[in-house]
Enzyme design. Structure first.
Site, PDB file in Angstrom:
ATOM      1  CG  HIS A  25     -14.652  -7.481  39.553  1.00 12.08           C
ATOM      2  ND1 HIS A  25     -15.129  -7.272  38.283  1.00 12.08           N
ATOM      3  CD2 HIS A  25     -13.564  -6.686  39.682  1.00 12.08           C
ATOM      4  CE1 HIS A  25     -14.366  -6.364  37.671  1.00 12.08           C
ATOM      5  NE2 HIS A  25     -13.412  -5.999  38.490  1.00 12.08           N
ATOM      6  CB  CYS A  26     -16.140 -12.605  36.824  1.00 10.10           C
ATOM      7  SG  CYS A  26     -17.781 -13.019  37.470  1.00 10.10           S
ATOM      8  CB  ILE A  27     -18.692 -10.343  33.234  1.00  7.45           C
ATOM      9  CG1 ILE A  27     -17.466 -10.605  32.353  1.00  7.45           C
ATOM     10  CG2 ILE A  27     -19.681  -9.456  32.485  1.00  7.45           C
ATOM     11  CD1 ILE A  27     -17.788 -11.345  31.066  1.00  7.45           C
TER      12      ILE A  27
END
Length: 469
Positions: A25-27
Site C-alpha cells: 500500500h502507499c499513502i
C-alpha cells in the site's frame, strides 16, 4: 462495513487469495499484483462502501481507499498471511517477468522504479523537509542564533536525510530489485566515502585511477540518479554471479565478487553518468520555469491532477531533490503542487456544503481536510472526478494560480507534502517575508477560485448509492 469486512470483499472481488501475488500500500491506495487481471471485478469494488475508485497502473491493480488505507491493509495482510508486505511467490509462476514486461512500456517502467524508490523513504525526507521550515522560522524570529550549538543540532536533523539520501535510496531500490539491501548500503557508502567526498568538496578535479581507468571525483551527497542506477547494475551483477557460484560457498564469494565488480565500475562510469543525467535534467526543467514560467505554471497547474492520477509526479522527485541539493530550493513543481492541492480542497468542500447527499457530504468534508493537508487522491477520486465539474473548477484554479506563483518567483525550501502544513517551508532563509506572503496568497486565492467556480458551475447531485455488501 468495517475494515475487516471491506478487506474480505476486496480480496474476494480481486479474484480471491490465490489470484494475488503481491500486496502493498502507499499513502492512499492498496496495490495488488494479480496473476489474472480479468478475474478482478473493478466495477463491484468501486461500489463498495469505503472504496473511492480503482485503476490499473504500472502493472498493478490499485484500489483507492484514502486516509484509511493503512487500517484496511492490515486486515488484507492478515487474510493473506503476509509477513511484511508481500506474498511469497509461487515457484510455478514462471511467466510473471515476461508478462509484466509485455504490459509495461519503458516510461511506465521508469516511473515505477522511481515511485518504488521514493515511497518508502518519504517519511524521512518529509520530516527533514518540515524541520528545514521550522528551523527557518526559529532563525528568522531570532529565537535561535545561527552560530549556536542548538542551531547546529537542529540543522543536522533537517539536513541528514538529504545529505545521506544515497543510503536511503540504496535500501528501497535494493528491495525493489530483490537484492540484499546491505550490499546496496555498501555501494552507497562507496559513493559517500570521505576519500571521494573530501576531495570533491575541496574542489579537486584530478581523478583517481583504478587499473589505469580514471575515476571522476564527484560529490554524491544528496544525489538521486547515481545510486538508483548503481543498485540496478549491482542487482544484475549479483544475480549473474549467484547462478555460477556453488551453494556451499555462495555466502563468501557471491557478495565479495559482486562488490569487487560493481563498486569500481559504478565509480568509474555509472555514478558519473547518473550525476550528469540528474544535473542536465534539472537544468532543463529550471530553464523552462525561468524562461517560460507563466506558460509552464499554467499548463502544470491545469494538468497536475492527471499527473498525480497516473503517478507521473514521482518522475519529478529526482529533479526536485536535485534542486534542493544544488540550489537549496525548488521553484517549479513543488510550488505549483501547493496551489493545485488547495484547489482540489476548495472544489470538494464546495461540493460538501452544497450536496444534499449525506454520504457525499461526509466524504467531501473528510477528503477536503485531507487535500488541505496535501493528500488529494480521496478528493479527486472520491468526489471531483466523479462529478466532473468540481474537477474542472480545480483545474482552472490550479492553472491561474500556478502561473501566478511561478511568475512571481515563489520558492519552496523543504520537501514536505504540499499543503497548509508545508507553509513553514516557504519562509525565506534571508528573513524576507515576501516569499511566505506569496505562498499564503496563492493558497487563499486558489481555494477561493476553486470553491467559487464549483458553487457557480454546480454539479449533478447524486442519489445515495446502495453498496454491495
Amino acid at each position: 462495513m468495517n475494515d475487516k469486512e471491506l478487506a474480505q470483499k476486496i480480496i474476494q472481488l480481486s479474484g480471491g487469495k490465490d489470484n494475488i501475488k503481491k500486496a502493498i500500500h502507499c499513502i492512499t491506495r492498496l496495490r495488488f499484483n494479480l496473476k489474472d487481471e480479468s478475474k478482478a471485478n473493478s466495477k463491484a469494488i468501486d461500489d463498495l462502501e469505503g472504496v473511492l475508485g480503482t485503476r490499473y497502473q504500472n502493472g498493478q491493480f490499485q484500489i483507492i481507499i484514502g486516509n484509511n488505507v493503512k487500517n484496511v491493509y492490515i486486515q488484507v495482510a492478515k487474510i493473506l498471511n503476509l509477513d511484511i508486505e508481500e506474498i511469497k511467490e509461487d515457484n510455478n509462476d514462471a511467466e510473471k517477468p515476461e508478462e509484466n514486461k509485455e504490459k509495461r512500456n519503458i516510461i511506465s517502467s521508469i516511473l515505477d522504479v522511481i515511485a518504488s524508490s521514493f515511497q518508502p523513504i518519504l517519511p524521512a525526507i518529509i520530516g527533514a523537509g518540515m524541520m528545514k521550515g521550522i528551523l527557518a522560522i526559529l532563525t528568522v524570529s531570532g529565537w535561535v542564533s545561527g552560530e549556536s550549538g542548538t542551531y547546529q543540532i537542529l540543522n543536522i536533523v533537517a539536513d541528514s536525510a538529504f545529505y545521506f539520501l544515497p543510503f536511503l535510496l540504496a535500501v528501497s531500490v535494493a528491495r525493489k530489485f530483490d537484492v540484499n539491501e546491505y550490499l546496496g548500503i555498501v555501494v552507497a557508502g562507496a559513493l559517500m566515502y570521505p576519500t571521494i567526498l573530501d576531495v570533491a568538496k575541496a574542489g579537486g578535479a584530478e581523478p583517481l585511477y583504478f587499473l589505469s581507468i580514471p575515476v571522476p571525483i564527484v560529490n554524491y551527497s544528496s544525489s538521486v540518479f547515481p545510486i538508483i542506477l548503481s543498485i540496478i547494475i549491482m542487482s544484475y551483477v549479483y544475480k549473474a554471479i549467484d547462478k555460477f557460484i556453488p551453494k556451499p560457498v555462495k555466502l563468501v564469494f557471491t557478495p565479495t565478487l559482486t562488490l569487487l565488480i560493481t563498486i569500481p565500475f559504478v565509480l568509474a562510469f555509472i555514478a558519473p553518468i547518473g550525476t550528469y543525467l540528474g544535473n542536465y535534467l534539472a537544468i532543463g526543467v529550471n530553464w523552462l520555469f525561468e524562461n517560460a514560467g507563466l506558460f509552464a505554471g499554467l499548463l502544470l497547474g491545469i494538468f497536475n491532477p492527471f499527473i498525480v492520477m497516473t503517478g507521473m509526479h514521482y518522475g519529478l522527485f529526482p529533479i526536485i531533490i536535485q534542486n534542493f541539493g544544488t540550489l537549496g530550493y525548488d521553484s517549479g513543481y513543488m510550488v505549483v503542487n501547493l496551489v493545485t492541492n488547495v484547489a482540489q480542497a476548495g472544489a470538494v468542500l464546495a461540493v460538501a456544503l452544497r450536496t444534499k447527499n449525506k454520504e457525499l457530504k461526509s466524504i467531501g468534508i473528510s477528503s477536503g481536510i485531507s487535500a488541505l493537508l496535501g493528500i488529494t487522491e480521496p478528493a479527486m477520486f472520491g468526489v471531483n472526478l466523479k462529478l466532473k465539474k468540481p474537477l474542472y473548477a480545480a483545474m482552472i484554479s490550479g492553472g491561474i494560480t500556478g502561473a501566478a506563483v511561478v511568475a512571481l518567483g515563489l520558492k519552496n525550501y523543504g520537501f514536505v507534502t504540499p499543503g497548509l502544513v508545508a507553509l513553514p517551508t516557504y519562509v525565506s532563509p534571508d528573513g524576507s517575508s515576501k516569499n511566505l506572503l506569496i505562498a499564503v496568497l496563492g493558497v487563499l486565492i486558489s481555494f477561493i477560485i476553486a470553491f467559487t467556480l464549483t458553487w457557480i458551475m454546480g454539479f449533478k447531485d447524486i442519489d445515495k448509492r446502495k453498496k454491495d455488501n
